[in-house]
Scaffold this active site. Sequence first.
Site, short mmCIF file in Angstrom:
data_model
loop_
_atom_site.label_atom_id
_atom_site.label_comp_id
_atom_site.label_asym_id
_atom_site.label_seq_id
_atom_site.Cartn_x
_atom_site.Cartn_y
_atom_site.Cartn_z
CG ASP A 123 79.49 81.06 49.27
OD1 ASP A 123 79.49 82.11 50.17
OD2 ASP A 123 80.78 79.92 49.88
CG HIS B 224 78.28 75.82 51.82
ND1 HIS B 224 78.36 75.69 50.99
CD2 HIS B 224 77.64 76.81 52.53
CE1 HIS B 224 78.43 77.03 50.62
NE2 HIS B 224 78.74 77.90 52.13
#
Length: 225
Positions: free
Chosen positions: A128, A73
């Site tokens: 994700d 991220h």
Amino acid sequence: MFSTKSPKPEEWDIPKNPSYTYYIYYMYANITVLNQLRRERGMNTFTFRPHCGEAGAITHLLAAFMTADNISHGLNLKKSPVLQYLYFLTQIPIAMSPLSNNSLFLEYAKNPLLEFHKKGLMVSLSTDDPMQFHYTKEPLMEEYAIAAQVFKLSTCDMCEISRNSVLQSAMSHEEKSQYLGKDYLKEGPEGNDIRKTNVAQIRMAYRYETLCYELNRIKEGVKSD
């Protein structure tokens, strides 16, 4: 805050949950010890790649910078130019997932992936929670296809991001050699086999020269002090 005065995990008796930095340090310490044992026995080792910087305090990214092999991220790096610069200098890999971020934290158009890529941070695309955020049987292809359209990525951009993905993956040396070329560990254009990566040599030269320039500036600054 996590400091030398913080109790060890087996002594933790505080009702409040430990901080992110506390968890990161002890996970790092235990994985390091475990990897040393596995290495001595001829076994494979683990890479420490925590979920970091999607939300929470900026100190999360600082803790990961000190301990992690790479992170997932890293959105909050956009709030700290200093940390961006540190991640650039050390080329710590950042696996980003714009599709899930778009659903949870940051709309696609404001995602810093393109900004990081232009600055030379080692970014890649990843999935994700594919079952939640993707609609096809090839979630990673979704990430690449949408990123190419939204960020107007060129073929060279896409190939460079793909190359970064292989470099920061847990593939073996033999597998990376197969996909990137036998000299992939060399720095700059020498480590780029354009027949396999399709990344232009001028792009690789630019990345390498820019990084060397910044590192030399710091070296000269240290000498002058």
